[in-house]
Write an enzyme that holds these catalytic residues in place. Structure first.
Site, PDB file in Angstrom:
ATOM      1  CB  CYS A  53      -0.945   0.003   1.197  1.00 18.85           C
ATOM      2  SG  CYS A  53      -0.121  -0.240   2.777  1.00 18.85           S
ATOM      3  CG  HIS A  61      -3.674   0.467   4.993  1.00 14.55           C
ATOM      4  ND1 HIS A  61      -3.191  -0.214   3.900  1.00 14.55           N
ATOM      5  CD2 HIS A  61      -4.814   1.080   4.580  1.00 14.55           C
ATOM      6  CE1 HIS A  61      -4.006  -0.035   2.869  1.00 14.55           C
ATOM      7  NE2 HIS A  61      -4.995   0.751   3.270  1.00 14.55           N
TER       8      HIS A  61
END
Length: 996
Positions: free
Chosen positions: A454, A827
């Site tokens: 990510c 994330h």
């Protein structure tokens, strides 16, 4: 009297003489006479009307019938009986082989005189059966029109009950066989009138008995979907569709496209024949039904049907634009067919040879219809240029033809392409297809997470949304000796043109992977960004050196090039310059060094240092870079800006300074600091965005981006272990270091240094402080004194007199957010928008370009949330509040774009020239071909998946036949398959719950 009349009619006298004699006979018929005489006259008039070989004889027969029906009703009723009518309808009238064609006209004429008679009901009953029998025999259009005329005038004769339904179905069968044999204008108009009468009868029946509509449509679909070798169904069926209520469309199309009993061949046959209906003149709503069915097929992923039908029919639809009477409907269908066929250029290229001739014809026609169609066609063509660039040889004649016509802006083009793509069509059955992903309603494409990647996905999406950089990358030619940049070009091209909801960046990841990164582990996105930009920069420099050597070894002209042209793309887009000055506090000698940067790493000030809102500390406007002027003596050091910017007293007089400023919002209820009144307070009051909630100066428990930049630019004391080695003193001395920006990058990248090393735990910890992000940032750039003076003389308010600084304005483009408490975990996702110059196309550039208001710039540009494969609409409010709602989600990397100004004039001019055609560059053919092939592959995958999951459809509680129980099959929009646009689509069950 009948003998006299017959003798007169059959005589050779001139018609005017005959007319006089006939008039006398008719006048005499108004007088009372016996029943036998009446019968004789009625028989003669019937003979004349039905078998008369001239129009004159039939007119005389008609007049006599009307007189006897009016003046001798009893005799007429006795003559006009059920048995006689049955004989006429079943056996006809006249000699065998020459049966009369006027039986229905005769019956219609006589009915008006028996409506009140006792036998009327028997006659109506007879006619209900006989008209049904007649229709089942497939009469000609003319006879069908006569039946329709009879029933429209006498609706009592329309079949009832089950016979009515059968009558409608058989009538549609008749229409399906209508053919206009003659090509003469009068005959065609007569044929159209006959068809309209028949379809008008159906409309009347449907209005009174709505239960007959769906069975009628079923019969029509059976006709047009038939695959048996027979005569092609007549386009006259289009006249029926216009009378179907539009409120039934959604249900009919949905059930039709999900009916498993309909084969692909049948569906292809049906939609192909429906598209042929665009040639039917004066039909209403035909285009709406065609487009609705095409969308319905796209929603259930039946792409092979759509591809085949589009390629086989699009040229025929295009040709109908020549005819004003069918132009509007044909253009609507053509627009959808082209805008939806986005996986390949094949459909558009079929039309290229025909476009210049059509444009010339429409220009020559010079009508309102032609003018409107030309503008819509030009918009459609530019959409196709945008979507399928890279064919200049094919597009040049077309571009020349539409050159004088308006060009749509890029936003309009993307809107049209986004809403019409096959993969954007919503399917009510999507919840039963868990693996059938559809493209985001935003029109943007996600990136697949390949295992804690990510960090890369968020950076790639931010770079992609930097439109100037994206255009430059896509503009690169083949054979540019930049393998990594070429891979980035392919990735950007797929993000721009793919039909997939998300694509895999596997190839680019393997090429751009820093060698010290651990596979499968979370990484620092800022570290990846620095490495990527450095790789791209060095790769292009190597390519330029190779090119230069080849140039020197050849006889190529040694033209003098502008220094800007020698820069790499990374330098042009992200490169800035910074001057670092160090002053020895003993001898006051100043040494300076200028260095390039692609991002600014902003540290957080110490906890005991509050950069705004304290009387003992200078306000944000006062903290900023200045010129370093050596004082005359050491005693002046206390009044020097070097010392003053650290901790001024209230009685001190500040030297002229330039600060980092924001255009943003002020927190409701926050008291305005009077110290700021002459700077930020004034700007905030003038700026239209200053009323929506973002703060210009952060509260005590929060920082702002300008705070961090001011801290970065403020002087740093070098003492103790950090003493500076002064060359003049030839020893270590206390000194002060200050950084000043001398060249602002086109895209300013700011990294907030949230990760610091904790010596107690021997790990990197994350600073979770909330940092307010201004949507507009004003940055001071050091310029030459003559440039500042020139700007002030011209009345520019972007230069501060006497300071040597010029203000450069930046707009926020992207914010990469880290969710988590450690750089090794968590994330990444990003918020982005496309910031572009607000100069209208064609506006002359007289110095500094004119910009739209800040309100327009800040709020009319849509924000998007990119979270790996998921893309949703968002807003700046979501960007501002993300840390407030989710404390572990903090802004990490920011992208700002410089507004056009004096410093950026050359770059903006170059970008405008490079992107003058719609802003989107042409892709080379290999790349376009690869995208087209992948789009076709995706459509095939989707279709195969949909067919494999047919069990989900069969499990639905629906009627087995699509034409029944339609009212019980309602749309249910209560549950949306997409993301909520509010708050960036965020929530505990969405991206914030996705932590690796």
């Amino acid at each position: 009297m009948d003998k006299i009349l017959e003798a007169v009619v059959m005589s050779s006298y001139p018609n005017n003489v005959k007319q006089g004699l006939v008039r006398r006979v008719i006048e005499a018929a108004k007088q009372p006479m016996d029943s036998e005489q009446c019968w004789s006259m009625l028989e003669l008039s019937t003979k004349l009307y039905l078998t008369g070989d001239t129009k004159y004889k039939r007119e005389i027969g008609k007049e006599v019938l009307e007189v006897y029906g009016h003046y001798h009703p009893e005799e007429f009723e006795e003559f006009f009986n059920v048995r006689f009518l049955l004989s006429l309808l079943q056996e006809g009238y006249g000699p065998l082989g020459k049966r009369s064609h006027y039986v229905l006209d005769y019956i219609q004429l006589g009915l008006q005189f028996v409506l009140e008679s006792p036998s009327a009901n028997n006659i109506f009953s007879l006619l209900r059966i006989e008209v049904l029998r007649k229709v089942c025999e497939r009469p000609s259009p003319k006879q069908c029109a006569k039946i329709s005329k009879l029933l429209m005038q006498h609706p009592q004769c329309i079949p009832t009950g089950k016979h009515q339904l059968l009558f409608c179905q058989q009538l549609i069968r008749c229409i399906g066989q209508f053919q206009c044999i003659s090509e003469g204008e009068e005959e065609i108009m007569e044929f159209l009138e006959q068809v309209n009468k028949v379809s008008g009868l159906l409309q009347r029946i449907w209005r009174t008995q709505t239960s007959t509509i769906l069975p009628s449509l079923k019969e029509m679909f059976a006709i047009i979907s038939s695959t048996e070798e027979q005569e092609v169904p007549s386009n006259a069926l289009a006249s029926v569709v216009q009378f179907v209520p539009l409120e039934l469309m959604d249900g009919v199309i949905r059930n039709l496209t999900n009916d498993d009993s309909i084969t692909d061949v049948q569906m292809m046959m049906a939609i192909g024949r429906m598209i042929d209906w665009v040639s039917w003149p004066l039909g209403k709503n035909i285009d709406k039904w065609i487009i609705a069915l095409l969308k319905g097929l796209a929603a259930v992923k039946k792409f092979s049907i759509l591809i085949e039908v589009t390629l086989s029919k699009i040229e025929k639809v295009f040709s109908k634009l020549l005819y004003p009477i069918v132009r509007e409907g044909a253009l609507s269908v053509l627009q959808y067919m082209l805008l939806s066929f986005q996986h390949s250029h094949e459909a558009f290229h079929l039309l290229l040879p025909h476009i210049p001739r059509l444009v010339a014809s429409l220009k020559k026609e010079d009508s309102n219809s032609a003018t409107s169609s030309l503008e819509q066609l030009a918009e459609l063509i530019h959409c196709m240029f945008f979507r399928f660039s890279g064919f200049p040889d094919l597009y040049e004649p077309v571009l020349e033809a539409v050159k004088p016509l308006p060009i749509p802006n890029e936003d309009r083009i993307k809107h049209l392409l986004g809403q019409n793509a096959w993969t954007s069509q919503k399917n009510e059955l999507a919840c039963f297809y868990p693996r059938l992903a559809s493209k985001s309603e935003t029109g943007k494409i996600g990136l697949i997470n390949l295992g804690n990647t990510c960090y890369m996905n968020s950076i790639i999406q931010s770079l992609f949304m930097a439109s100037d950089f994206r255009h430059s990358v896509l503009n690169l030619t083949e054979g540019n000796s930049q393998p990594l940049m070429t891979k980035l070009q392919w990735l950007f091209a797929f993000l721009e043109h793919s039909q997939r909801p998300a694509i895999s960046p596997e190839s680019f990841l393997s090429a751009s992977w820093p060698p010290w990164f651990t596979p499968g582990a979370q990484q620092d996105c800022s570290e990846y960004l620095k490495y990527l930009l450095d790789r791209l920069h060095e790769e292009e420099k190597t390519g330029k050196r190779i090119y230069q050597k080849l140039k020197e070894s050849s006889l190529m002209s040694q033209a003098v090039e502008h220094p800007y042209l020698n820069k790499t793309l990374i330098e042009k887009m992200f490169g800035g310059k910074m001057m670092t000055k160090i002053r020895c506090l003993k001898c006051l000698n100043v040494s300076s060094r200028e260095e390039a940067f692609t991002d600014l790493s902003l540290a957080f000030p110490p906890l005991d240092r509050n950069v705004c809102g304290s009387a003992s500390v200078l306000p944000v406007e006062e903290i900023g870079p200045q010129f370093i002027e050596p004082p005359e003596n050491v005693g002046q050091l206390m009044g020097s800006p070097w010392i003053q910017r650290k901790a001024p007293m209230a009685s001190d007089h500040a030297a002229p300074a330039v600060s980092v400023k924001t255009l943003g919002f002020q927190e409701p209820g926050e008291a305005e600091n009077p110290i700021h009144g002459n700077d930020v307070g004034v700007d905030a009051a003038k700026d239209p965005v200053s009323t929506s909630g973002e703060q210009a100066c952060a509260p005590k428990d929060s920082r702002s981006v300008p705070d961090l930049i001011n801290y970065f630019l403020s002087p740093e004391r070098l003492t103790a272990e950090n003493k500076y080695h002064c060359e003049k003193c030839a020893s270590l001395q206390d000194a002060e270091k200050v950084a000043e920006l001398t060249e602002g990058p086109h895209y300013l990248i700011l990294t907030l240094l949230r990760f610091s090393f904790d010596p107690r735990t021997m790990k990197r910890k994350k600073i979770l402080d909330n940092v307010s992000i201004p949507v507009v940032l004003k940055l001071p750039i050091l310029v030459a004194p003559e440039e500042t003076g020139e700007a002030c003389q011209q009345g520019k308010d972007d230069a501060v007199p006497g300071s040597g600084f010029m203000t450069v304005v930046y707009d926020l483009c992207s914010v990469v957010v880290h969710s988590g408490i450690s750089s090794e975990s968590g994330h990444y996702y990003c918020y982005s928008r496309e910031c572009t110059d607000t100069i209208p196309r064609g506006q002359p550039r007289d110095g500094v370009p004119k910009l739209a208001s800040d309100k327009q710039l800040d709020f009319e540009i849509q924000w998007y949330l990119f979270n790996d494969t998921r893309v949703s609409f968002s807003s700046f409010e979501s960007v501002s509040n993300v840390t407030s709602f989710f404390p572990k989600d903090t802004a990490y990397v920011l992208f700002y774009r410089q507004r056009p100004g004096r410093q950026s004039c050359l770059l903006h001019d170059a970008l405008a020239e490079a992107g003058r055609l719609h802003g989107e560059p042409s892709l080379h053919k290999d790349l376009m071909e690869a995208i087209s092939k992948d789009n076709i592959l995706f459509l095939q995958e989707q279709e195969k998946e949909a067919r494999n999951r047919a069990a989900y459809i069969s499990a639905l509680p629906k009627s087995p036949l699509w034409w029944r129980d339609l009212d019980r099959d309602k749309d249910d929009d209560s549950s949306s398959g997409g993301c909520s646009p509010a708050a960036g689509g965020g929530g505990s069950g969405s991206f914030h719950g996705l932590v690796f």
